[in-house]
Write a protein that holds these residues in place. Structure first.
Motif, PDB file in Angstrom:
ATOM      1  N   VAL A 174      11.330 -26.380  -9.087  1.00  0.00           N
ATOM      2  CA  VAL A 174      12.192 -25.218  -8.878  1.00  0.00           C
ATOM      3  C   VAL A 174      11.332 -23.998  -8.592  1.00  0.00           C
ATOM      4  O   VAL A 174      10.227 -23.847  -9.124  1.00  0.00           O
ATOM      5  CB  VAL A 174      13.118 -24.939 -10.087  1.00  0.00           C
ATOM      6  CG1 VAL A 174      14.192 -26.005 -10.190  1.00  0.00           C
ATOM      7  CG2 VAL A 174      12.328 -24.846 -11.377  1.00  0.00           C
ATOM      8  N   ARG A 175      11.856 -23.122  -7.729  1.00  0.00           N
ATOM      9  CA  ARG A 175      11.166 -21.891  -7.348  1.00  0.00           C
ATOM     10  C   ARG A 175      12.009 -20.698  -7.798  1.00  0.00           C
ATOM     11  O   ARG A 175      13.161 -20.569  -7.391  1.00  0.00           O
ATOM     12  CB  ARG A 175      10.949 -21.849  -5.837  1.00  0.00           C
ATOM     13  CG  ARG A 175      10.210 -20.602  -5.360  1.00  0.00           C
ATOM     14  CD  ARG A 175       9.897 -20.659  -3.869  1.00  0.00           C
ATOM     15  NE  ARG A 175      11.073 -20.506  -3.028  1.00  0.00           N
ATOM     16  CZ  ARG A 175      11.546 -21.452  -2.214  1.00  0.00           C
ATOM     17  NH1 ARG A 175      10.955 -22.640  -2.156  1.00  0.00           N
ATOM     18  NH2 ARG A 175      12.614 -21.238  -1.469  1.00  0.00           N
ATOM     19  N   GLY A 183      15.866 -25.007  -5.622  1.00  0.00           N
ATOM     20  CA  GLY A 183      15.419 -26.341  -6.013  1.00  0.00           C
ATOM     21  C   GLY A 183      16.414 -27.012  -6.918  1.00  0.00           C
ATOM     22  O   GLY A 183      16.867 -28.113  -6.658  1.00  0.00           O
ATOM     23  N   LYS A 184      16.781 -26.338  -7.984  1.00  0.00           N
ATOM     24  CA  LYS A 184      17.728 -26.931  -8.919  1.00  0.00           C
ATOM     25  C   LYS A 184      19.089 -27.070  -8.256  1.00  0.00           C
ATOM     26  O   LYS A 184      19.694 -26.098  -7.820  1.00  0.00           O
ATOM     27  CB  LYS A 184      17.847 -26.069 -10.172  1.00  0.00           C
ATOM     28  CG  LYS A 184      18.590 -26.748 -11.323  1.00  0.00           C
ATOM     29  CD  LYS A 184      18.487 -25.924 -12.580  1.00  0.00           C
ATOM     30  CE  LYS A 184      19.133 -26.669 -13.753  1.00  0.00           C
ATOM     31  NZ  LYS A 184      19.033 -25.895 -15.014  1.00  0.00           N
ATOM     32  N   SER A 190      13.849 -30.041  -4.951  1.00  0.00           N
ATOM     33  CA  SER A 190      12.451 -29.690  -4.751  1.00  0.00           C
ATOM     34  C   SER A 190      12.317 -28.226  -4.366  1.00  0.00           C
ATOM     35  O   SER A 190      13.303 -27.498  -4.237  1.00  0.00           O
ATOM     36  CB  SER A 190      11.840 -30.560  -3.652  1.00  0.00           C
ATOM     37  OG  SER A 190      12.137 -30.048  -2.366  1.00  0.00           O
ATOM     38  N   CYS A 191      11.067 -27.778  -4.185  1.00  0.00           N
ATOM     39  CA  CYS A 191      10.780 -26.408  -3.780  1.00  0.00           C
ATOM     40  C   CYS A 191      10.622 -26.259  -2.273  1.00  0.00           C
ATOM     41  O   CYS A 191      10.219 -25.202  -1.798  1.00  0.00           O
ATOM     42  CB  CYS A 191       9.506 -25.922  -4.480  1.00  0.00           C
ATOM     43  SG  CYS A 191       9.693 -25.703  -6.266  1.00  0.00           S
ATOM     44  N   ARG A 244       5.618 -28.273  -9.880  1.00  0.00           N
ATOM     45  CA  ARG A 244       6.792 -28.324 -10.753  1.00  0.00           C
ATOM     46  C   ARG A 244       7.540 -26.999 -10.794  1.00  0.00           C
ATOM     47  O   ARG A 244       8.765 -26.969 -10.730  1.00  0.00           O
ATOM     48  CB  ARG A 244       6.358 -28.721 -12.177  1.00  0.00           C
ATOM     49  CG  ARG A 244       7.515 -28.776 -13.192  1.00  0.00           C
ATOM     50  CD  ARG A 244       8.492 -29.870 -12.842  1.00  0.00           C
ATOM     51  NE  ARG A 244       9.636 -29.925 -13.748  1.00  0.00           N
ATOM     52  CZ  ARG A 244      10.778 -29.275 -13.582  1.00  0.00           C
ATOM     53  NH1 ARG A 244      10.947 -28.483 -12.526  1.00  0.00           N
ATOM     54  NH2 ARG A 244      11.760 -29.402 -14.441  1.00  0.00           N
ATOM     55  N   TYR A 245       6.805 -25.886 -10.913  1.00  0.00           N
ATOM     56  CA  TYR A 245       7.427 -24.562 -10.937  1.00  0.00           C
ATOM     57  C   TYR A 245       6.678 -23.606 -10.018  1.00  0.00           C
ATOM     58  O   TYR A 245       5.452 -23.679  -9.896  1.00  0.00           O
ATOM     59  CB  TYR A 245       7.411 -23.958 -12.352  1.00  0.00           C
ATOM     60  CG  TYR A 245       8.255 -24.672 -13.373  1.00  0.00           C
ATOM     61  CD1 TYR A 245       9.634 -24.766 -13.213  1.00  0.00           C
ATOM     62  CD2 TYR A 245       7.680 -25.230 -14.510  1.00  0.00           C
ATOM     63  CE1 TYR A 245      10.417 -25.410 -14.160  1.00  0.00           C
ATOM     64  CE2 TYR A 245       8.452 -25.873 -15.464  1.00  0.00           C
ATOM     65  CZ  TYR A 245       9.821 -25.967 -15.288  1.00  0.00           C
ATOM     66  OH  TYR A 245      10.589 -26.607 -16.234  1.00  0.00           O
ATOM     67  N   VAL A 246       7.433 -22.701  -9.391  1.00  0.00           N
ATOM     68  CA  VAL A 246       6.869 -21.588  -8.629  1.00  0.00           C
ATOM     69  C   VAL A 246       7.593 -20.321  -9.068  1.00  0.00           C
ATOM     70  O   VAL A 246       8.822 -20.272  -9.039  1.00  0.00           O
ATOM     71  CB  VAL A 246       7.048 -21.777  -7.102  1.00  0.00           C
ATOM     72  CG1 VAL A 246       6.418 -20.599  -6.356  1.00  0.00           C
ATOM     73  CG2 VAL A 246       6.449 -23.096  -6.636  1.00  0.00           C
ATOM     74  N   HIS A 247       6.846 -19.314  -9.495  1.00  0.00           N
ATOM     75  CA  HIS A 247       7.414 -18.023  -9.860  1.00  0.00           C
ATOM     76  C   HIS A 247       6.843 -16.955  -8.937  1.00  0.00           C
ATOM     77  O   HIS A 247       5.623 -16.902  -8.738  1.00  0.00           O
ATOM     78  CB  HIS A 247       7.062 -17.648 -11.304  1.00  0.00           C
ATOM     79  CG  HIS A 247       7.844 -18.385 -12.337  1.00  0.00           C
ATOM     80  ND1 HIS A 247       7.834 -18.040 -13.666  1.00  0.00           N
ATOM     81  CD2 HIS A 247       8.683 -19.451 -12.240  1.00  0.00           C
ATOM     82  CE1 HIS A 247       8.623 -18.861 -14.346  1.00  0.00           C
ATOM     83  NE2 HIS A 247       9.144 -19.735 -13.500  1.00  0.00           N
ATOM     84  N   THR A 248       7.695 -16.096  -8.372  1.00  0.00           N
ATOM     85  CA  THR A 248       7.202 -15.043  -7.488  1.00  0.00           C
ATOM     86  C   THR A 248       7.748 -13.680  -7.883  1.00  0.00           C
ATOM     87  O   THR A 248       8.858 -13.570  -8.403  1.00  0.00           O
ATOM     88  CB  THR A 248       7.577 -15.315  -6.012  1.00  0.00           C
ATOM     89  OG1 THR A 248       8.897 -14.829  -5.742  1.00  0.00           O
ATOM     90  CG2 THR A 248       7.514 -16.793  -5.675  1.00  0.00           C
TER      91      THR A 248
END
Length: 259
Positions: A174-175, A183-184, A190-191, A244-248
């Motif tokens: 998830v992004r 993603g979710k 996916s991202c 697995r995770y992307v945070h921006t």
């Protein structure tokens, strides 16, 4: 890299105490809790600009902190702290670097708020509380170079037509882009949805890294050149070698961010 020390010379306790002092300082809007930990020539940078005034910058604004997570880089002797203040409203990413004397030599913050890209602190808080960032067992951790390469490949997608092939896409992934959760619930969970199709854009430059193998994460601060030279924070977490995770967080100098 600024502040790099041999891993054996970096004191995790000092890193943790300084990160706690930083959060206390941000909560109070005062440097008092940090004073004893600052090098005499320390610098404070906010949204890619050095702040010299002792009365300006988000660090001087008292904030109620609703979420905090800190990652540790024992090679660069640095930390990355993610903060969310729903009432602020702010979402902050801060890299803190230490010198050989364990003192803080730099505090580098990406501060996103109203008008920042896809900003909504309340939604961001809701989403981060759903995620699990547990430490990764030692036998399953990815190497430092692997973690950084994944983040670099992702950030290269805007200026390279082959970079997406180097991103270790994972499922699920998830992004959290500003406050948009991608993603979710998507077909492949996916991202990948929304990745750039135009690879002739300006690159993402002036990258600064904090890598935590225990968390499988890399924090990368940069200049987002194709979006008004915005100040940008991207954080990536790998699990089992896969994203697995992307945070921006992306802030355009007080202006509404536009592509």
């Amino acid at each position: 890299m600024l502040g790099d020390l041999a891993g054996s010379d970096c004191d995790r306790t000092a890193l943790s105490e300084a990160a706690d002092a930083y959060v206390a300082a941000q909560t109070a809007g005062s440097l008092d809790s940090l004073q004893d930990r600052l090098s005499s020539n320390w610098t404070y940078q906010e949204n890619n600009k050095i702040v010299t005034s002792q009365t300006s910058g988000v660090l001087r604004k008292p904030l109620k902190i609703d979420h905090r997570r800190t990652n540790y880089d024992l090679v660069a002797c640095a930390t990355y702290t993610e903060l969310v203040s729903a009432s602020g409203p702010y979402v902050l990413g801060t890299q803190i670097r230490h010198g050989a004397d364990k003192k803080v030599i730099s505090i580098d913050t990406i501060a996103s708020t109203t008008n920042s890209w896809l900003f909504n602190a309340t939604k961001t808080l809701e989403y981060v509380k759903q995620e699990s960032w547990a430490p990764i067992p030692a036998a399953k951790r990815d190497a430092r170079a692997v973690i950084q390469a994944a983040g670099d490949a992702y950030l290269d997608m805007w200026s390279s037509s082959t970079a997406d092939k180097l991103v270790p896409w994972g499922t699920p992934c998830v992004r959290l882009e500003g406050s948009a959760y991608t993603g979710k619930g998507s077909p492949d969970d996916s991202c990948k949805p929304g990745i750039p199709s135009n690879h002739n854009q300006a690159p993402n430059t002036h990258r600064r890294y904090v890598i935590d193998e225990e968390m499988g994460s890399v924090s990368i601060f940069c200049v987002w050149e194709h979006m008004m030279n915005a100040a940008d924070s991207h954080e990536f977490r790998l699990e089992g070698g896969k994203l697995r995770y992307v945070h921006t967080m992306t802030e355009c100098g007080g202006k509404t961010c536009k592509l």
